[in-house]
Write a protein that holds these residues in place. Sequence first.
Motif, short mmCIF file in Angstrom:
data_model
loop_
_atom_site.label_atom_id
_atom_site.label_comp_id
_atom_site.label_asym_id
_atom_site.label_seq_id
_atom_site.Cartn_x
_atom_site.Cartn_y
_atom_site.Cartn_z
N LYS A 191 9.19 -15.52 -7.35
CA LYS A 191 9.99 -14.88 -6.29
C LYS A 191 11.47 -14.87 -6.67
O LYS A 191 12.26 -14.11 -6.10
CB LYS A 191 9.80 -15.64 -4.98
CG LYS A 191 10.47 -17.01 -4.95
CD LYS A 191 10.47 -17.61 -3.56
CE LYS A 191 11.31 -18.88 -3.55
NZ LYS A 191 11.43 -19.44 -2.19
N ASN A 192 11.83 -15.73 -7.63
CA ASN A 192 13.23 -15.83 -8.04
C ASN A 192 13.63 -14.77 -9.06
O ASN A 192 14.78 -14.69 -9.45
CB ASN A 192 13.48 -17.21 -8.66
CG ASN A 192 13.22 -18.34 -7.67
OD1 ASN A 192 14.04 -18.63 -6.83
ND2 ASN A 192 12.05 -18.96 -7.78
N PHE A 193 12.66 -13.96 -9.51
CA PHE A 193 12.94 -12.99 -10.57
C PHE A 193 12.55 -11.59 -10.13
O PHE A 193 11.53 -11.39 -9.48
CB PHE A 193 12.18 -13.39 -11.84
CG PHE A 193 12.45 -14.80 -12.27
CD1 PHE A 193 13.59 -15.14 -12.96
CD2 PHE A 193 11.56 -15.82 -11.93
CE1 PHE A 193 13.84 -16.45 -13.33
CE2 PHE A 193 11.79 -17.12 -12.29
CZ PHE A 193 12.95 -17.45 -13.00
N LYS A 194 13.36 -10.66 -10.52
CA LYS A 194 13.12 -9.26 -10.12
C LYS A 194 12.12 -8.57 -11.02
O LYS A 194 11.42 -7.66 -10.61
CB LYS A 194 14.44 -8.49 -10.12
CG LYS A 194 15.42 -8.99 -9.04
CD LYS A 194 16.70 -8.18 -9.06
CE LYS A 194 17.65 -8.68 -7.98
NZ LYS A 194 18.92 -7.91 -7.96
N LYS A 195 12.07 -8.99 -12.30
CA LYS A 195 11.16 -8.34 -13.22
C LYS A 195 9.71 -8.71 -12.89
O LYS A 195 9.36 -9.88 -12.81
CB LYS A 195 11.47 -8.75 -14.66
CG LYS A 195 12.82 -8.25 -15.14
CD LYS A 195 13.04 -8.66 -16.60
CE LYS A 195 14.39 -8.16 -17.09
NZ LYS A 195 14.63 -8.56 -18.50
N LYS A 196 8.88 -7.74 -12.70
CA LYS A 196 7.50 -8.03 -12.30
C LYS A 196 6.61 -8.37 -13.47
O LYS A 196 5.54 -8.93 -13.30
CB LYS A 196 6.93 -6.83 -11.53
CG LYS A 196 6.80 -5.56 -12.35
CD LYS A 196 6.26 -4.44 -11.50
CE LYS A 196 6.14 -3.15 -12.29
NZ LYS A 196 5.63 -2.03 -11.44
N ASN A 197 7.01 -7.99 -14.66
CA ASN A 197 6.14 -8.22 -15.83
C ASN A 197 6.59 -9.43 -16.67
O ASN A 197 6.23 -9.53 -17.84
CB ASN A 197 6.10 -6.97 -16.71
CG ASN A 197 5.42 -5.80 -16.01
OD1 ASN A 197 4.47 -6.01 -15.26
ND2 ASN A 197 5.93 -4.60 -16.23
N ILE A 198 7.39 -10.32 -16.07
CA ILE A 198 7.86 -11.49 -16.83
C ILE A 198 6.67 -12.36 -17.21
O ILE A 198 5.71 -12.52 -16.43
CB ILE A 198 8.89 -12.28 -16.00
CG1 ILE A 198 9.56 -13.34 -16.87
CG2 ILE A 198 8.25 -12.93 -14.79
CD1 ILE A 198 10.76 -13.98 -16.21
N LYS B 161 0.83 -1.20 0.00
CA LYS B 161 0.00 0.00 0.00
C LYS B 161 0.87 1.26 0.00
O LYS B 161 1.90 1.32 0.63
CB LYS B 161 -0.89 -0.02 1.24
CG LYS B 161 -1.99 1.02 1.21
CD LYS B 161 -2.90 0.88 2.42
CE LYS B 161 -4.01 1.91 2.39
NZ LYS B 161 -4.89 1.78 3.57
N ASN B 162 0.38 2.27 -0.73
CA ASN B 162 1.05 3.56 -0.87
C ASN B 162 2.36 3.47 -1.65
O ASN B 162 3.16 4.39 -1.63
CB ASN B 162 1.32 4.21 0.49
CG ASN B 162 0.04 4.47 1.26
OD1 ASN B 162 -1.00 4.79 0.65
ND2 ASN B 162 0.08 4.34 2.58
N LYS B 163 2.59 2.30 -2.26
CA LYS B 163 3.77 2.16 -3.12
C LYS B 163 3.35 1.57 -4.44
O LYS B 163 2.40 0.80 -4.51
CB LYS B 163 4.83 1.28 -2.46
CG LYS B 163 5.48 1.90 -1.23
CD LYS B 163 6.63 1.04 -0.72
CE LYS B 163 7.30 1.69 0.48
NZ LYS B 163 8.43 0.88 0.97
N SER B 164 4.03 1.95 -5.46
CA SER B 164 3.66 1.47 -6.79
C SER B 164 4.27 0.10 -7.11
O SER B 164 4.00 -0.47 -8.14
CB SER B 164 4.12 2.47 -7.86
OG SER B 164 5.53 2.65 -7.79
N ASN B 165 5.12 -0.40 -6.20
CA ASN B 165 5.82 -1.65 -6.47
C ASN B 165 4.92 -2.87 -6.26
O ASN B 165 4.13 -2.91 -5.33
CB ASN B 165 7.05 -1.79 -5.56
CG ASN B 165 8.15 -0.82 -5.97
OD1 ASN B 165 7.95 0.00 -6.84
ND2 ASN B 165 9.29 -0.94 -5.33
N LEU B 166 5.08 -3.83 -7.15
CA LEU B 166 4.48 -5.16 -6.97
C LEU B 166 5.64 -6.13 -6.77
O LEU B 166 6.47 -6.30 -7.65
CB LEU B 166 3.66 -5.58 -8.19
CG LEU B 166 2.37 -4.81 -8.44
CD1 LEU B 166 1.73 -5.28 -9.74
CD2 LEU B 166 1.40 -5.03 -7.29
N ILE B 167 5.69 -6.73 -5.59
CA ILE B 167 6.81 -7.59 -5.26
C ILE B 167 6.46 -9.04 -5.55
O ILE B 167 5.48 -9.57 -5.03
CB ILE B 167 7.19 -7.44 -3.77
CG1 ILE B 167 7.57 -5.98 -3.48
CG2 ILE B 167 8.33 -8.39 -3.39
CD1 ILE B 167 7.87 -5.70 -2.03
#
Length: 333
Positions: free
Chosen positions: A128-135, A27-33
């Motif tokens: 979880k093993n990859f940093k790219k969120k749009n893979i 919340k309040n962050k644009s990141n999707l982890i």
Amino acid sequence: MKFIDETKILLEGGKGGNGLISFNFIKNKSNLIPNGGNGGNGGNIWIKCNKKINTLINFKYKKNFKAQNGKNGKNFNKKGKNGKNLFLEVPIGTKIKDIKNNIWYKELKKNNDKLLIVKGGLGGLGNKNFKKKNITYSDIYKGKIGEKKYIYIKIIIFSEIGLLGLPNSGKSTFLSKNSNSKTKIDNYNFTTLYPELGITFLTKKKKFSITDIPGIIKNSYKNKGLGIKFLKHLKKTKLILYIIDITNFFIYKNNIKYILKILFNLKKYKMKLFNKPKWIIINKIDKISNIKIIKIISLILLKLKINLPIYKISSIKKKNNNKLIYDIYNFLN
């Protein structure tokens, strides 16, 4: 229980579970982890020795075996459960062959010995093993297929003493009276249809094993009768006893052929088996006079041209059985 000493089965390791694509929104962050967990590995298939088993009867009706698949990965980085390993139990003395690759595995010689035959597939990777969120979803997330093998299994009974003789010579009676075997006994040929195994106990610590195979007939080495199929189970014996029914000794023109017939079949089958130590056991002496017994033994010594120890017993009456059993034990030790 029917005796089965060889079979072919198909084994397949479990499939690996798929990895999960999942994201944790802060919340309040644009990141999707990424937080998708890995899939679990598929189960392996092992073959394991069990000393309480002496046949492959468990594989008579079921020929295909597959280990459990791994579970899919879960969110919050949780890995899926691994599939359970499958253990198939076989007797001591089992040999296994990979049919496609023509490769023999090492023989299973002791209780609880085991072999890994097929491996399960690896679980797929979660994001979880990859940093790219749009893979994008790709094969890397998919669990791998388990190994698959078509194998041949055969067993060779381990026994210190082997019993040989013509049908209805008294082998089954000898085994039942001198061991813990509950083998079937009857007065007709081929009462013994499959190898029978028994343990003879002199004391709790002093013991030895005996195997009785179906009666040998003329030209057994040409696959006539039942005995030749099971002669292989005498390969590991240290001593072979030839059981002769003395009551039938004078029915035929030259009953010394009884012994020679068995020796001939052994020689044709395998020379190494023929060369094993051998004793002659004259059985059913309770049904014939001492004069005839002496005459028969003299005939054997005269015509056989092989110097073999000769014992005269009555299995059913247990006459002279104890001396024979103790002599066998002393020979083995």
